[in-house]
Design a protein around this motif. Structure first.
Motif, PDB file in Angstrom:
ATOM      1  N   VAL A 285       1.150 168.229 -37.336  1.00 55.97           N
ATOM      2  CA  VAL A 285       2.321 168.456 -38.184  1.00 55.97           C
ATOM      3  C   VAL A 285       3.438 167.479 -37.858  1.00 55.97           C
ATOM      4  CG1 VAL A 285       4.165 170.121 -38.654  1.00 55.97           C
ATOM      5  CG2 VAL A 285       1.769 170.843 -38.732  1.00 55.97           C
ATOM      6  N   GLU A 286       3.670 167.229 -36.585  1.00 64.23           N
ATOM      7  CA  GLU A 286       4.721 166.282 -36.210  1.00 64.23           C
ATOM      8  C   GLU A 286       4.429 164.888 -36.770  1.00 64.23           C
ATOM      9  OE1 GLU A 286       7.128 164.466 -32.378  1.00 64.23           O
ATOM     10  OE2 GLU A 286       5.732 166.130 -32.069  1.00 64.23           O
ATOM     11  N   GLU A 287       3.174 164.464 -36.689  1.00 62.24           N
ATOM     12  CA  GLU A 287       2.800 163.149 -37.221  1.00 62.24           C
ATOM     13  C   GLU A 287       3.014 163.102 -38.730  1.00 62.24           C
ATOM     14  OE1 GLU A 287       0.522 160.414 -39.344  1.00 62.24           O
ATOM     15  OE2 GLU A 287      -0.373 162.381 -39.061  1.00 62.24           O
ATOM     16  N   ARG A 288       2.613 164.145 -39.438  1.00 59.78           N
ATOM     17  CA  ARG A 288       2.765 164.174 -40.895  1.00 59.78           C
ATOM     18  C   ARG A 288       4.236 164.224 -41.307  1.00 59.78           C
ATOM     19  NH1 ARG A 288      -1.869 168.730 -42.130  1.00 59.78           N
ATOM     20  NH2 ARG A 288      -3.684 167.380 -41.817  1.00 59.78           N
ATOM     21  N   LEU A 289       5.009 165.081 -40.652  1.00 60.09           N
ATOM     22  CA  LEU A 289       6.424 165.198 -41.009  1.00 60.09           C
ATOM     23  C   LEU A 289       7.199 163.931 -40.671  1.00 60.09           C
ATOM     24  CD1 LEU A 289       7.294 168.902 -40.092  1.00 60.09           C
ATOM     25  CD2 LEU A 289       7.048 167.892 -42.374  1.00 60.09           C
ATOM     26  N   THR A 290       6.875 163.292 -39.568  1.00 58.99           N
ATOM     27  CA  THR A 290       7.547 162.047 -39.192  1.00 58.99           C
ATOM     28  C   THR A 290       7.283 160.967 -40.235  1.00 58.99           C
ATOM     29  OG1 THR A 290       7.405 162.599 -36.850  1.00 58.99           O
ATOM     30  CG2 THR A 290       7.747 160.278 -37.390  1.00 58.99           C
ATOM     31  N   ARG A 291       6.082 160.943 -40.759  1.00 60.14           N
ATOM     32  CA  ARG A 291       5.727 159.983 -41.813  1.00 60.14           C
ATOM     33  C   ARG A 291       6.418 160.325 -43.132  1.00 60.14           C
ATOM     34  NH1 ARG A 291      -0.523 159.751 -42.549  1.00 60.14           N
ATOM     35  NH2 ARG A 291       0.085 161.885 -42.486  1.00 60.14           N
ATOM     36  N   ARG A 292       6.554 161.615 -43.427  1.00 56.16           N
ATOM     37  CA  ARG A 292       7.088 162.061 -44.712  1.00 56.16           C
ATOM     38  C   ARG A 292       8.607 162.072 -44.775  1.00 56.16           C
ATOM     39  NH1 ARG A 292       5.915 168.115 -46.288  1.00 56.16           N
ATOM     40  NH2 ARG A 292       7.889 168.515 -45.276  1.00 56.16           N
ATOM     41  N   GLU A 293       9.254 162.595 -43.759  1.00 55.31           N
ATOM     42  CA  GLU A 293      10.710 162.787 -43.780  1.00 55.31           C
ATOM     43  C   GLU A 293      11.428 161.477 -43.509  1.00 55.31           C
ATOM     44  OE1 GLU A 293      12.341 165.473 -44.732  1.00 55.31           O
ATOM     45  OE2 GLU A 293      10.459 166.535 -45.038  1.00 55.31           O
ATOM     46  N   GLN A 294      12.090 160.950 -44.509  1.00 55.26           N
ATOM     47  CA  GLN A 294      12.806 159.687 -44.377  1.00 55.26           C
ATOM     48  C   GLN A 294      14.305 159.898 -44.226  1.00 55.26           C
ATOM     49  OE1 GLN A 294      11.044 156.741 -44.187  1.00 55.26           O
ATOM     50  NE2 GLN A 294       9.353 158.199 -44.116  1.00 55.26           N
ATOM     51  N   GLY A 295      14.754 161.117 -44.397  1.00 53.58           N
ATOM     52  CA  GLY A 295      16.181 161.410 -44.349  1.00 53.58           C
ATOM     53  C   GLY A 295      16.622 162.018 -43.034  1.00 53.58           C
ATOM     54  N   SER A 296      17.672 162.798 -43.123  1.00 53.81           N
ATOM     55  CA  SER A 296      18.338 163.330 -41.932  1.00 53.81           C
ATOM     56  C   SER A 296      17.785 164.668 -41.441  1.00 53.81           C
ATOM     57  CB  SER A 296      19.829 163.502 -42.240  1.00 53.81           C
ATOM     58  OG  SER A 296      19.995 164.419 -43.320  1.00 53.81           O
ATOM     59  N   GLU A 297      16.740 165.191 -42.052  1.00 55.19           N
ATOM     60  CA  GLU A 297      16.318 166.548 -41.739  1.00 55.19           C
ATOM     61  C   GLU A 297      15.025 166.660 -40.928  1.00 55.19           C
ATOM     62  OE1 GLU A 297      16.403 168.931 -45.263  1.00 55.19           O
ATOM     63  OE2 GLU A 297      18.586 168.848 -45.338  1.00 55.19           O
ATOM     64  N   LEU A 298      14.563 165.570 -40.315  1.00 58.85           N
ATOM     65  CA  LEU A 298      13.308 165.624 -39.574  1.00 58.85           C
ATOM     66  C   LEU A 298      13.353 166.653 -38.453  1.00 58.85           C
ATOM     67  CD1 LEU A 298      10.462 164.726 -38.888  1.00 58.85           C
ATOM     68  CD2 LEU A 298      11.462 162.857 -37.536  1.00 58.85           C
ATOM     69  N   GLU A 299      14.346 166.608 -37.605  1.00 61.20           N
ATOM     70  CA  GLU A 299      14.412 167.544 -36.475  1.00 61.20           C
ATOM     71  C   GLU A 299      14.455 168.990 -36.953  1.00 61.20           C
ATOM     72  OE1 GLU A 299      13.847 166.911 -33.275  1.00 61.20           O
ATOM     73  OE2 GLU A 299      13.466 164.870 -33.992  1.00 61.20           O
ATOM     74  N   GLN A 300      15.229 169.246 -37.992  1.00 60.09           N
ATOM     75  CA  GLN A 300      15.304 170.601 -38.552  1.00 60.09           C
ATOM     76  C   GLN A 300      13.942 171.023 -39.107  1.00 60.09           C
ATOM     77  OE1 GLN A 300      18.121 171.032 -41.748  1.00 60.09           O
ATOM     78  NE2 GLN A 300      17.563 173.141 -42.122  1.00 60.09           N
ATOM     79  N   GLN A 301      13.248 170.119 -39.797  1.00 61.32           N
ATOM     80  CA  GLN A 301      11.921 170.421 -40.337  1.00 61.32           C
ATOM     81  C   GLN A 301      10.926 170.744 -39.221  1.00 61.32           C
ATOM     82  OE1 GLN A 301      10.419 170.627 -43.401  1.00 61.32           O
ATOM     83  NE2 GLN A 301      12.413 170.551 -44.383  1.00 61.32           N
ATOM     84  N   LEU A 302      10.978 169.976 -38.139  1.00 62.70           N
ATOM     85  CA  LEU A 302      10.064 170.217 -37.016  1.00 62.70           C
ATOM     86  C   LEU A 302      10.311 171.580 -36.381  1.00 62.70           C
ATOM     87  CD1 LEU A 302      10.070 166.666 -35.393  1.00 62.70           C
ATOM     88  CD2 LEU A 302       8.128 167.791 -36.532  1.00 62.70           C
ATOM     89  N   ARG A 303      11.584 171.917 -36.148  1.00 64.71           N
ATOM     90  CA  ARG A 303      11.911 173.231 -35.554  1.00 64.71           C
ATOM     91  C   ARG A 303      11.476 174.367 -36.477  1.00 64.71           C
ATOM     92  NH1 ARG A 303      16.565 170.519 -34.223  1.00 64.71           N
ATOM     93  NH2 ARG A 303      17.697 171.459 -35.959  1.00 64.71           N
ATOM     94  N   ARG A 304      11.810 174.245 -37.741  1.00 65.14           N
ATOM     95  CA  ARG A 304      11.469 175.297 -38.708  1.00 65.14           C
ATOM     96  C   ARG A 304       9.947 175.444 -38.842  1.00 65.14           C
ATOM     97  NH1 ARG A 304      12.899 179.822 -41.092  1.00 65.14           N
ATOM     98  NH2 ARG A 304      12.344 179.960 -43.262  1.00 65.14           N
ATOM     99  N   SER A 305       9.235 174.332 -38.838  1.00 66.51           N
ATOM    100  CA  SER A 305       7.788 174.370 -38.965  1.00 66.51           C
ATOM    101  C   SER A 305       7.147 175.089 -37.777  1.00 66.51           C
ATOM    102  CB  SER A 305       7.233 172.945 -39.079  1.00 66.51           C
ATOM    103  OG  SER A 305       5.833 172.971 -39.199  1.00 66.51           O
TER     104      SER A 305
END
Length: 190
Positions: free
Chosen positions: A116-136
């Motif tokens: 999931v971290e690899e996929r989200l890092t590739r997908r999230e180009q904006g300011s919400e990566l850290e929030q997405q990782l925590r929420r996921s």
């Protein structure tokens, strides 16, 4: 007898719900199986939250009912719906209300934190990566603990989206296909 059937595909952010949903729709189209596909994440995209609806549950239900009504009027009786929380037992009221008591098949897509971290890092180009990782990470635990009884788990790690979608379609019974070993038996829900 149910006149509506709903395939609810849930899972944490980065697990592949949208990709799998689109591929499920493609498989059904190729087999000429009538259906509609709705990405639930788009049904509550409004800011600020409606007054009296801080979690946007009522606006989601209203939008789902409106969209489904249009599809139903076209003769559609099968729905493919993707949304993180759709497999939770606490969400069933929305589908019963909006779809008028459908037969429901729930599939929880799963993946490891590393995937999931690899996929989200590739997908999230904006300011919400850290929030997405925590929420996921939080939602992975929450979904595993609170998925409705009978929810099937399908792993997505290291697998092609076409294979995952074939497993998901097999769970519906809408097309004939043997269920592979990658689908785990339903576990108890809390």
């Amino acid at each position: 007898m149910h006149t509506t059937e709903a395939l609810l595909v849930g899972g944490r952010s980065g697990v592949g719900k949208s990709s799998v949903g689109w591929e499920v729709a493609a498989l059904l189209r190729a087999a000429d199986v009538g259906h509609a596909y709705i990405e639930g994440d788009t049904l509550d995209t409004v800011h600020p939250a409606p007054e009296g609806d801080p979690h946007r549950a009522r606006i989601t239900e209203r939008n789902l009912a409106a969209m489904w009504g249009n599809y139903r009027d076209l003769g559609c009786r099968r729905l493919v719906y993707t949304n993180t929380a759709s497999v939770l037992g606490s969400e069933e009221w929305m589908f019963v209300s909006a779809l008028r008591g459908p037969r429901i098949v729930r599939v929880l897509l799963t993946a490891t934190d590393a995937t999931v971290e690899e996929r989200l890092t590739r997908r999230e180009q904006g300011s919400e990566l850290e929030q997405q990782l925590r929420r996921s990470t939080f939602m992975a635990r929450h979904l595993e603990e609170h998925a409705a009884d009978g929810t099937l788990r399908v792993a997505t790690d290291g697998r092609r989206v076409t294979d995952i979608a074939a497993d998901v379609v097999a769970a519906t019974g809408w097309m004939s296909r043997k269920s592979p070993e990658t689908i785990s038996r339903p576990g108890p829900a809390n």
